[in-house]
Motif scaffolding. Sequence first.
Motif, PDB file in Angstrom:
ATOM      1  N   GLY A  25     -45.520 -76.715 -17.029  1.00 52.38           N
ATOM      2  CA  GLY A  25     -45.466 -75.730 -18.279  1.00 52.38           C
ATOM      3  C   GLY A  25     -46.732 -75.104 -18.649  1.00 52.38           C
ATOM      4  N   LEU A  26     -47.624 -76.179 -18.732  1.00 54.36           N
ATOM      5  CA  LEU A  26     -48.966 -75.367 -19.082  1.00 54.36           C
ATOM      6  C   LEU A  26     -49.592 -74.659 -17.986  1.00 54.36           C
ATOM      7  CD1 LEU A  26     -50.475 -78.676 -20.982  1.00 54.36           C
ATOM      8  CD2 LEU A  26     -49.465 -76.693 -21.953  1.00 54.36           C
ATOM      9  N   LEU A  27     -49.447 -75.083 -16.607  1.00 57.05           N
ATOM     10  CA  LEU A  27     -49.828 -74.294 -15.616  1.00 57.05           C
ATOM     11  C   LEU A  27     -49.110 -72.826 -15.440  1.00 57.05           C
ATOM     12  CD1 LEU A  27     -50.301 -76.695 -12.734  1.00 57.05           C
ATOM     13  CD2 LEU A  27     -52.185 -75.837 -14.242  1.00 57.05           C
ATOM     14  N   LEU A  28     -47.762 -72.959 -15.793  1.00 54.96           N
ATOM     15  CA  LEU A  28     -47.589 -71.516 -15.997  1.00 54.96           C
ATOM     16  C   LEU A  28     -47.788 -70.628 -17.123  1.00 54.96           C
ATOM     17  CD1 LEU A  28     -44.757 -70.040 -14.744  1.00 54.96           C
ATOM     18  CD2 LEU A  28     -43.513 -71.292 -16.827  1.00 54.96           C
ATOM     19  N   SER A  29     -48.127 -71.217 -18.246  1.00 55.98           N
ATOM     20  CA  SER A  29     -48.745 -70.506 -19.342  1.00 55.98           C
ATOM     21  C   SER A  29     -49.948 -69.900 -19.028  1.00 55.98           C
ATOM     22  CB  SER A  29     -48.814 -71.620 -20.416  1.00 55.98           C
ATOM     23  OG  SER A  29     -47.535 -71.826 -21.104  1.00 55.98           O
ATOM     24  N   ILE A  30     -50.681 -70.814 -18.413  1.00 52.82           N
ATOM     25  CA  ILE A  30     -52.177 -70.528 -17.943  1.00 52.82           C
ATOM     26  C   ILE A  30     -52.058 -69.275 -16.718  1.00 52.82           C
ATOM     27  CG2 ILE A  30     -54.285 -70.791 -16.977  1.00 52.82           C
ATOM     28  CD1 ILE A  30     -53.993 -73.597 -18.139  1.00 52.82           C
ATOM     29  N   ALA A  34     -52.345 -63.900 -15.509  1.00 52.17           N
ATOM     30  CA  ALA A  34     -52.669 -63.084 -14.075  1.00 52.17           C
ATOM     31  C   ALA A  34     -51.655 -61.711 -13.951  1.00 52.17           C
ATOM     32  CB  ALA A  34     -52.642 -63.852 -13.026  1.00 52.17           C
ATOM     33  N   ILE A  35     -50.480 -61.785 -14.833  1.00 55.23           N
ATOM     34  CA  ILE A  35     -49.662 -60.954 -14.802  1.00 55.23           C
ATOM     35  C   ILE A  35     -49.727 -59.757 -15.617  1.00 55.23           C
ATOM     36  CG2 ILE A  35     -47.230 -60.480 -15.134  1.00 55.23           C
ATOM     37  CD1 ILE A  35     -46.606 -63.456 -14.517  1.00 55.23           C
ATOM     38  N   SER A  36     -49.602 -58.535 -15.113  1.00 56.82           N
ATOM     39  CA  SER A  36     -50.214 -57.294 -15.690  1.00 56.82           C
ATOM     40  C   SER A  36     -48.943 -56.591 -16.583  1.00 56.82           C
ATOM     41  CB  SER A  36     -50.769 -56.164 -14.604  1.00 56.82           C
ATOM     42  OG  SER A  36     -49.315 -55.921 -13.869  1.00 56.82           O
ATOM     43  N   ASN A  37     -47.610 -56.974 -16.338  1.00 58.74           N
ATOM     44  CA  ASN A  37     -46.725 -56.549 -17.136  1.00 58.74           C
ATOM     45  C   ASN A  37     -46.624 -57.501 -18.348  1.00 58.74           C
ATOM     46  OD1 ASN A  37     -44.110 -56.215 -18.618  1.00 58.74           O
ATOM     47  ND2 ASN A  37     -43.226 -55.903 -16.424  1.00 58.74           N
ATOM     48  N   GLU A  38     -46.748 -56.801 -19.799  1.00 53.21           N
ATOM     49  CA  GLU A  38     -46.981 -57.612 -20.890  1.00 53.21           C
ATOM     50  C   GLU A  38     -45.614 -58.291 -21.103  1.00 53.21           C
ATOM     51  OE1 GLU A  38     -47.733 -56.015 -25.273  1.00 53.21           O
ATOM     52  OE2 GLU A  38     -49.318 -55.328 -23.482  1.00 53.21           O
ATOM     53  N   GLY A  39     -44.404 -57.975 -20.975  1.00 54.35           N
ATOM     54  CA  GLY A  39     -43.288 -58.540 -21.323  1.00 54.35           C
ATOM     55  C   GLY A  39     -43.073 -59.830 -20.443  1.00 54.35           C
ATOM     56  N   VAL A  40     -43.270 -59.675 -19.320  1.00 51.38           N
ATOM     57  CA  VAL A  40     -43.121 -60.816 -18.438  1.00 51.38           C
ATOM     58  C   VAL A  40     -44.243 -61.982 -18.582  1.00 51.38           C
ATOM     59  CG1 VAL A  40     -43.018 -61.478 -16.058  1.00 51.38           C
ATOM     60  CG2 VAL A  40     -42.030 -59.505 -16.536  1.00 51.38           C
ATOM     61  N   SER A  41     -45.225 -61.635 -18.824  1.00 46.34           N
ATOM     62  CA  SER A  41     -46.373 -62.412 -19.290  1.00 46.34           C
ATOM     63  C   SER A  41     -46.273 -63.060 -20.504  1.00 46.34           C
ATOM     64  CB  SER A  41     -47.648 -61.684 -19.263  1.00 46.34           C
ATOM     65  OG  SER A  41     -48.777 -62.339 -19.651  1.00 46.34           O
ATOM     66  N   THR A  43     -43.330 -63.593 -21.823  1.00 42.07           N
ATOM     67  CA  THR A  43     -41.951 -64.573 -21.669  1.00 42.07           C
ATOM     68  C   THR A  43     -42.576 -65.858 -20.768  1.00 42.07           C
ATOM     69  OG1 THR A  43     -40.626 -62.843 -21.480  1.00 42.07           O
ATOM     70  CG2 THR A  43     -39.887 -64.770 -20.752  1.00 42.07           C
ATOM     71  N   LEU A  44     -43.384 -65.747 -19.922  1.00 42.33           N
ATOM     72  CA  LEU A  44     -43.773 -66.819 -19.104  1.00 42.33           C
ATOM     73  C   LEU A  44     -44.582 -67.729 -19.874  1.00 42.33           C
ATOM     74  CD1 LEU A  44     -44.475 -65.387 -15.494  1.00 42.33           C
ATOM     75  CD2 LEU A  44     -42.774 -66.892 -16.361  1.00 42.33           C
ATOM     76  N   PHE A  45     -45.465 -67.049 -20.636  1.00 42.11           N
ATOM     77  CA  PHE A  45     -46.389 -67.793 -21.723  1.00 42.11           C
ATOM     78  C   PHE A  45     -45.738 -68.784 -22.663  1.00 42.11           C
ATOM     79  CE2 PHE A  45     -49.130 -68.227 -25.600  1.00 42.11           C
ATOM     80  CZ  PHE A  45     -50.124 -68.895 -24.843  1.00 42.11           C
ATOM     81  N   GLY A  46     -44.781 -67.911 -23.408  1.00 41.69           N
ATOM     82  CA  GLY A  46     -43.854 -68.636 -24.287  1.00 41.69           C
ATOM     83  C   GLY A  46     -43.100 -69.783 -23.668  1.00 41.69           C
ATOM     84  N   SER A  47     -42.461 -69.544 -22.599  1.00 39.79           N
ATOM     85  CA  SER A  47     -41.609 -70.598 -22.038  1.00 39.79           C
ATOM     86  C   SER A  47     -42.253 -71.746 -21.646  1.00 39.79           C
ATOM     87  CB  SER A  47     -40.833 -69.887 -20.912  1.00 39.79           C
ATOM     88  OG  SER A  47     -41.446 -69.493 -19.882  1.00 39.79           O
ATOM     89  N   GLY A  48     -43.539 -71.541 -20.983  1.00 35.71           N
ATOM     90  CA  GLY A  48     -44.158 -72.676 -20.700  1.00 35.71           C
ATOM     91  C   GLY A  48     -44.709 -73.465 -21.557  1.00 35.71           C
TER      92      GLY A  48
END
Length: 68
Positions: A25-30, A34-41, A43-48
């Motif tokens: 989860g921490l690696l997913l947040s980090i 690298a993702i340019s789409n702000e919404g996806v980025s 979401t991944l940060f928060g879920s991680g």
Amino acid sequence: MGWRSKLESGSPQRDPTPLYVATAGLLLSIGSYAISNEGVSGTLFGSGLITAGFCIVYWFANPGQGDD
């Protein structure tokens, strides 16, 4: 020898799986940086972070089942 028997038969062994999931989860947040789409980025940060936090709390709250 008394301390050795206390260490061997002391607390039950904890399952390391929640720590592995928390690390993922921490690696997913980090990696979300690298993702340019702000919404996806976001979401991944928060879920991680939520996954990592939940797994750490679960690992501390559940001492494990050391009895086989």
